[in-house]
Design an enzyme around this catalytic site. Structure first.
Site, PDB file in Angstrom:
ATOM      1  N   ASP A  66       0.885  -1.162   0.000  1.00 59.64           N
ATOM      2  CA  ASP A  66       0.000   0.000   0.000  1.00 59.64           C
ATOM      3  C   ASP A  66       0.923   1.212   0.000  1.00 59.64           C
ATOM      4  OD1 ASP A  66      -2.325   1.584   0.180  1.00 59.64           O
ATOM      5  OD2 ASP A  66      -2.100   1.712   2.355  1.00 59.64           O
ATOM      6  N   GLU A  99      -0.897  -1.285  -4.939  1.00 56.29           N
ATOM      7  CA  GLU A  99      -2.139  -0.556  -5.206  1.00 56.29           C
ATOM      8  C   GLU A  99      -1.908   0.440  -6.330  1.00 56.29           C
ATOM      9  OE1 GLU A  99      -5.204   0.780  -2.159  1.00 56.29           O
ATOM     10  OE2 GLU A  99      -4.164   2.648  -2.631  1.00 56.29           O
ATOM     11  N   ASP A 119      -2.838   1.173   6.736  1.00 56.01           N
ATOM     12  CA  ASP A 119      -1.903   0.872   5.641  1.00 56.01           C
ATOM     13  C   ASP A 119      -1.409  -0.573   5.723  1.00 56.01           C
ATOM     14  OD1 ASP A 119      -1.347   3.910   4.797  1.00 56.01           O
ATOM     15  OD2 ASP A 119      -1.282   3.732   6.977  1.00 56.01           O
TER      16      ASP A 119
END
Length: 189
Positions: free
Chosen positions: A7, A68, A141
């Site tokens: 992330d 991501e 996160d």
């Protein structure tokens, strides 16, 4: 399949490793968040993230890295920082010949919660449940990094089938076009 989920972010970059097996079984291996202070210069922040990614790749030996995908955000500088953080991780993987896949936030949310509109609390709750964790990964996160890894484990077979189907279609198209060219050439004689 061992997957490193990332992330990306400049202030907090989540890293999570899971092992996936046949079906939907996934097992947590490690999770953490790399933090860089906003007052640190950009190059040093990216270097810290890159160093952490390289250490994780070396230590956990993922077969693939799932990052991501950055989407348009209202805050351009946040989007840029997120993209830069994801880029240094992708580069670290590429240097080692490890495939990198990008997943959108809605893909990840849909994979782990069933809804592409799930909020962070729902994602965290489902990651905790799917991985049978005693406590929820924090901050968000960390949970998001694990969610990315889970998403990739579950989507990888479909991604591979789609790639094979696209390759077959391209080959069929090439053969068809060659046949048309041959017929056209024969007809012009």
């Amino acid at each position: 399949m061992r997957v490193l989920g990332v992330d990306p972010g400049l202030t907090r970059c989540g890293l999570g490793v899971v092992d996936g097996s046949n079906g939907r079984k996934v097992r947590p291996i490690a999770v953490d968040v790399v933090r860089t202070p906003p007052e640190m210069d950009l190059g040093s922040r990216l270097l810290r993230i890159s160093d952490a990614a390289e250490l994780w790749i070396e230590q956990y030996k993922p077969e693939v890295v799932a990052i991501e995908r950055v989407f348009a955000q209202h805050n351009v500088s946040t989007a840029m920082g997120t993209a830069q953080a994801g880029g240094v991780v992708a580069l670290a993987a590429a240097r080692r010949g490890i495939p990198v896949c990008f997943h959108t936030p809605s893909e990840v949310k849909a994979a782990v919660t069933g809804s592409g509109n799930a909020d962070k609390a729902q994602v965290t709750a489902m990651v905790t449940r799917i991985l049978n964790l005693k406590t929820a990964p924090k901050p968000a996160d960390a949970a998001d990094a694990l969610a990315l890894a889970i998403c990739h484990c579950w989507r990888a077979p479909m991604i591979e089938r789609m790639a094979r189907a696209e390759a077959m279609a391209a080959e069929q198209m090439r053969k068809y076009q060659a046949k048309l060219a041959e017929m056209k050439k024969a007809g012009s004689r």
